[in-house]
Design an enzyme around this catalytic site. Structure first.
Site, PDB file in Angstrom:
ATOM      1  N   GLY A  13       0.834  -1.207   0.000  1.00  0.00           N
ATOM      2  CA  GLY A  13       0.000   0.000   0.000  1.00  0.00           C
ATOM      3  C   GLY A  13       0.862   1.248   0.000  1.00  0.00           C
ATOM      4  O   GLY A  13       1.551   1.530   0.983  1.00  0.00           O
ATOM      5  N   GLY A  14       0.831   1.987  -1.112  1.00  0.00           N
ATOM      6  CA  GLY A  14       1.649   3.210  -1.229  1.00  0.00           C
ATOM      7  C   GLY A  14       0.857   4.456  -0.920  1.00  0.00           C
ATOM      8  O   GLY A  14       0.958   5.464  -1.607  1.00  0.00           O
ATOM      9  N   ALA A  64      -6.620  13.400  12.335  1.00  0.00           N
ATOM     10  CA  ALA A  64      -6.815  13.840  13.723  1.00  0.00           C
ATOM     11  C   ALA A  64      -7.389  15.261  13.785  1.00  0.00           C
ATOM     12  O   ALA A  64      -8.295  15.540  14.568  1.00  0.00           O
ATOM     13  CB  ALA A  64      -5.492  13.774  14.478  1.00  0.00           C
ATOM     14  N   HIS A  65      -6.865  16.140  12.915  1.00  0.00           N
ATOM     15  CA  HIS A  65      -7.328  17.534  12.989  1.00  0.00           C
ATOM     16  C   HIS A  65      -8.759  17.691  12.472  1.00  0.00           C
ATOM     17  O   HIS A  65      -9.467  18.611  12.892  1.00  0.00           O
ATOM     18  CB  HIS A  65      -6.365  18.491  12.270  1.00  0.00           C
ATOM     19  CG  HIS A  65      -5.903  18.029  10.922  1.00  0.00           C
ATOM     20  ND1 HIS A  65      -4.866  17.140  10.766  1.00  0.00           N
ATOM     21  CD2 HIS A  65      -6.325  18.321   9.680  1.00  0.00           C
ATOM     22  CE1 HIS A  65      -4.682  16.926   9.467  1.00  0.00           C
ATOM     23  NE2 HIS A  65      -5.551  17.619   8.794  1.00  0.00           N
ATOM     24  N   GLY A  90       1.986   4.102   4.284  1.00  0.00           N
ATOM     25  CA  GLY A  90       3.035   3.334   3.617  1.00  0.00           C
ATOM     26  C   GLY A  90       4.237   4.197   3.283  1.00  0.00           C
ATOM     27  O   GLY A  90       5.382   3.823   3.547  1.00  0.00           O
ATOM     28  N   LEU A  91       3.969   5.384   2.730  1.00  0.00           N
ATOM     29  CA  LEU A  91       5.076   6.244   2.305  1.00  0.00           C
ATOM     30  C   LEU A  91       5.779   6.889   3.494  1.00  0.00           C
ATOM     31  O   LEU A  91       7.004   7.031   3.489  1.00  0.00           O
ATOM     32  CB  LEU A  91       4.573   7.307   1.332  1.00  0.00           C
ATOM     33  CG  LEU A  91       4.028   6.754   0.009  1.00  0.00           C
ATOM     34  CD1 LEU A  91       3.529   7.873  -0.878  1.00  0.00           C
ATOM     35  CD2 LEU A  91       5.074   5.932  -0.727  1.00  0.00           C
ATOM     36  N   ASP A 122     -12.696   9.257  12.756  1.00  0.00           N
ATOM     37  CA  ASP A 122     -12.463   8.163  11.806  1.00  0.00           C
ATOM     38  C   ASP A 122     -13.625   7.182  11.709  1.00  0.00           C
ATOM     39  O   ASP A 122     -13.745   6.470  10.714  1.00  0.00           O
ATOM     40  CB  ASP A 122     -11.229   7.339  12.219  1.00  0.00           C
ATOM     41  CG  ASP A 122      -9.920   8.036  11.924  1.00  0.00           C
ATOM     42  OD1 ASP A 122      -9.944   9.249  11.639  1.00  0.00           O
ATOM     43  OD2 ASP A 122      -8.866   7.372  11.991  1.00  0.00           O
ATOM     44  N   HIS A 176      11.569  37.866   2.788  1.00  0.00           N
ATOM     45  CA  HIS A 176      12.706  37.312   2.053  1.00  0.00           C
ATOM     46  C   HIS A 176      13.883  37.151   3.016  1.00  0.00           C
ATOM     47  O   HIS A 176      14.151  38.058   3.783  1.00  0.00           O
ATOM     48  CB  HIS A 176      13.097  38.261   0.920  1.00  0.00           C
ATOM     49  CG  HIS A 176      14.322  37.810   0.178  1.00  0.00           C
ATOM     50  ND1 HIS A 176      14.277  36.790  -0.749  1.00  0.00           N
ATOM     51  CD2 HIS A 176      15.619  38.218   0.248  1.00  0.00           C
ATOM     52  CE1 HIS A 176      15.494  36.607  -1.238  1.00  0.00           C
ATOM     53  NE2 HIS A 176      16.332  37.455  -0.635  1.00  0.00           N
TER      54      HIS A 176
HETATM   55  P1  NAD Z   1      -4.561   5.170   2.128  1.00  0.00           P
HETATM   56  O1  NAD Z   1      -5.982   5.051   1.748  1.00  0.00           O
HETATM   57  O2  NAD Z   1      -3.925   6.523   2.204  1.00  0.00           O
HETATM   58  O3  NAD Z   1      -3.665   4.323   1.101  1.00  0.00           O
HETATM   59  C1  NAD Z   1      -3.818   2.959   0.903  1.00  0.00           C
HETATM   60  C2  NAD Z   1      -3.120   2.589  -0.396  1.00  0.00           C
HETATM   61  O4  NAD Z   1      -3.083   1.168  -0.489  1.00  0.00           O
HETATM   62  C3  NAD Z   1      -3.840   3.112  -1.631  1.00  0.00           C
HETATM   63  O5  NAD Z   1      -2.914   3.756  -2.470  1.00  0.00           O
HETATM   64  C4  NAD Z   1      -4.417   1.841  -2.257  1.00  0.00           C
HETATM   65  O6  NAD Z   1      -4.481   1.918  -3.665  1.00  0.00           O
HETATM   66  C5  NAD Z   1      -3.409   0.813  -1.800  1.00  0.00           C
HETATM   67  N1  NAD Z   1      -3.944  -0.568  -1.733  1.00  0.00           N
HETATM   68  C6  NAD Z   1      -5.156  -0.975  -1.305  1.00  0.00           C
HETATM   69  N2  NAD Z   1      -5.243  -2.311  -1.339  1.00  0.00           N
HETATM   70  C7  NAD Z   1      -4.046  -2.761  -1.802  1.00  0.00           C
HETATM   71  C8  NAD Z   1      -3.502  -4.047  -2.054  1.00  0.00           C
HETATM   72  N3  NAD Z   1      -4.220  -5.147  -1.820  1.00  0.00           N
HETATM   73  N4  NAD Z   1      -2.231  -4.136  -2.512  1.00  0.00           N
HETATM   74  C9  NAD Z   1      -1.493  -3.006  -2.735  1.00  0.00           C
HETATM   75  N5  NAD Z   1      -1.954  -1.777  -2.513  1.00  0.00           N
HETATM   76  C10 NAD Z   1      -3.213  -1.648  -2.043  1.00  0.00           C
HETATM   77  O7  NAD Z   1      -4.432   4.340   3.508  1.00  0.00           O
HETATM   78  P2  NAD Z   1      -3.282   4.294   4.629  1.00  0.00           P
HETATM   79  O8  NAD Z   1      -1.994   4.814   4.110  1.00  0.00           O
HETATM   80  O9  NAD Z   1      -3.344   2.916   5.192  1.00  0.00           O
HETATM   81  O10 NAD Z   1      -3.832   5.298   5.705  1.00  0.00           O
HETATM   82  C11 NAD Z   1      -5.111   5.087   6.303  1.00  0.00           C
HETATM   83  C12 NAD Z   1      -5.766   6.366   6.701  1.00  0.00           C
HETATM   84  O11 NAD Z   1      -5.061   6.994   7.752  1.00  0.00           O
HETATM   85  C13 NAD Z   1      -5.835   7.352   5.550  1.00  0.00           C
HETATM   86  O12 NAD Z   1      -7.094   7.957   5.569  1.00  0.00           O
HETATM   87  C14 NAD Z   1      -4.764   8.357   5.894  1.00  0.00           C
HETATM   88  O13 NAD Z   1      -5.038   9.623   5.359  1.00  0.00           O
HETATM   89  C15 NAD Z   1      -4.789   8.342   7.414  1.00  0.00           C
HETATM   90  N6  NAD Z   1      -3.493   8.765   7.974  1.00  0.00           N
HETATM   91  C16 NAD Z   1      -3.056  10.006   7.719  1.00  0.00           C
HETATM   92  C17 NAD Z   1      -1.835  10.409   8.170  1.00  0.00           C
HETATM   93  C18 NAD Z   1      -1.385  11.802   7.866  1.00  0.00           C
HETATM   94  O14 NAD Z   1      -2.223  12.614   7.505  1.00  0.00           O
HETATM   95  N7  NAD Z   1      -0.118  12.116   7.947  1.00  0.00           N
HETATM   96  C19 NAD Z   1      -1.030   9.548   8.907  1.00  0.00           C
HETATM   97  C20 NAD Z   1      -1.501   8.274   9.160  1.00  0.00           C
HETATM   98  C21 NAD Z   1      -2.738   7.893   8.683  1.00  0.00           C
END
Ligand code: NAD
Length: 385
Positions: A98-99, A240-241, A103-104, A232, A364
């Site tokens: 999941g990217g 959270a915000h 994930g990132l 959520d 600046h």
């Molecule tokens: P996400 O929905 O952001 O991303 C999930 C990704 O997984 C998608 O790109 C999707 O296409 C991919 N995916 C789905 N099923 C898959 C599979 N079987 N194989 C490969 N890829 C697959 O979900 P997340 O990253 O798990 O985050 C969950 C939630 O928590 C989101 O709503 C996110 O915004 C929130 N969150 C936000 C923050 C932040 O704002 N910094 C931090 C943590 C979590």
């Protein structure tokens, strides 16, 4: 690093506990379930049970990781974000399923600490829903340059974590080429789902929708009007915000009958390095809505502060209404994007035009000058690019 993290978490959560005390809020530590529409049974953390009665009740039980069928989460080898922020050593290899945002973010952390990270993403774009395609492509390029490997349009077909490592079989999403992958740690980050298990919803006749969300009206009320839901475990982005704004609105509805959250002005921040942040709509969403828009971009390579800081990766992108110049979306990738997006959020909240931002003096040398110049670029020309 883990010690610093633990201290931050402890400090922040204790801070909230302190605020509870200061504001006469009772904090009962335990697991709650509805007994009836007004009474809650709490299984206390320290043992025993207690019952509390609420005239108004707000449910904010959050979300949990969507499990990946066939891979059992042990938070050591197969982890969710919870385990991924508590690993005891840097894994030699890490596969992220999941990217999206989680994930990132975790890929960025562990890759910088020396792990060989591969992100497997089902669709053809990283960043999850909401991230602008152009920005997502830049993010992928920058993160790839740092050493993170990406397998897009790829699905994991099976996993085995019975040995010392995790073994995965992957194939092209549309079928075809098979491949095996192996890693010391596998992060499951394919999304989150509302968490309402054990809440006793059946005792009060409340149901969840097909995505497990508690259904509410404009004023956050369930069909039992004194039971409201935020965060959520109901509609909207899982942030959270966003939940915090809803919490304030709920209290205002209860106390005064009026509350408000502007869902067009909720910023998103991906805490990778560099950060990605956005507010409002992206190009794809504007096209789908049939809205005519102007685009203005400004790269950090042309910004004085970014050059001085040796952090020139990234850009600011403005999207504004073609006819009125009203700002419809702001998308940033670069160092400090998460701070800078506050300016975009404020602009959208106040219904600003790009020209309003472009005519506002920015100090600046600051990264924020790139923000001003991207606004300029929507209707004319940036001065420094
Ligand atoms: P996400 O929905 O952001 O991303 C999930 C990704 O997984 C998608 O790109 C999707 O296409 C991919 N995916 C789905 N099923 C898959 C599979 N079987 N194989 C490969 N890829 C697959 O979900 P997340 O990253 O798990 O985050 C969950 C939630 O928590 C989101 O709503 C996110 O915004 C929130 N969150 C936000 C923050 C932040 O704002 N910094 C931090 C943590 C979590």
């Amino acid at each position: 690093m883990m010690k610093a993290k633990d201290e931050s978490v402890a400090g922040l959560t204790k801070g909230v506990e302190f605020l509870f005390k200061k504001n006469n809020v009772d904090y009962i530590k335990g697991t709650a379930a509805f007994k009836n529409e007004h009474d809650i049974m709490v299984n206390l953390v320290d043992g025993g049970e207690t019952q509390i009665r609420g005239k108004n009740i707000v449910v904010a039980t959050g979300s949990e990781t969507t499990p990946f069928p066939g891979l059992e989460i042990d938070e050591k080898k197969v982890v969710t974000s919870t385990g991924a922020i508590a690993l005891e050593e840097v894994p030699k290899r890490m596969v992220v399923i999941g990217g999206g945002i989680i994930g990132l973010e975790m890929a960025s952390v562990w890759s910088r600490l020396g792990s060989e990270v591969t992100v497997v993403e089902f669709i053809g774009q990283i960043g999850g829903p909401g991230m602008d395609v152009e920005i997502a492509k830049q993010a992928q390029k920058i993160l790839a340059k740092q050493g993170i490997k990406f397998k897009l349009n790829t699905k994991v077909t099976s996993g085995d974590s019975s040995g010392n490592t995790v073994k995965l079989e992957v194939e092209a999403a549309k079928g075809g080429k098979n491949e095996s992958m192996e890693a010391e740690v596998c992060l499951v980050a394919i999304g989150r789902r509302p968490y309402t298990e054990g809440l006793g919803l059946e005792n009060i006749g409340l149901e969840v929708d097909e995505r497990k969300r508690l259904v509410i009206d404009q004023e956050y009320r369930t069909k039992i009007p004194h039971i409201r839901v935020i965060g959520d475990c109901t509609f909207g982005p899982m942030l959270a915000h966003k939940a915090e704004e809803e919490a304030v609105a709920v209290v205002e509805y209860i106390k005064t009958g009026h509350g408000h959250v502007n869902y067009n002005a909720i910023p998103s921040v991906m805490y990778t390095h560099p950060e990605v942040a956005w507010v409002g709509l992206n190009e794809k969403e504007l096209k789908e809505a049939g809205t005519e828009y102007n685009v203005g971009t400004f790269p950090f390579t042309a910004n004085s502060r970014a050059k001085t800081n040796l952090e020139t990766d990234g850009m600011v992108k403005f999207l504004s209404d073609k006819k009125t110049d009203r700002i419809l979306g702001v998308h940033i990738i670069g160092a400090n994007a998460g701070e800078m997006i506050a300016e975009g959020t404020l602009a959208i909240e106040y219904g600003a035009s790009s020209e309003d931002v472009a005519r506002t003096c920015h100090a600046h040398p600051t990264l924020a000058e790139a923000f001003k110049e991207a606004a300029m670029a929507t209707y004319g020309k940036a001065i420094h690019f």
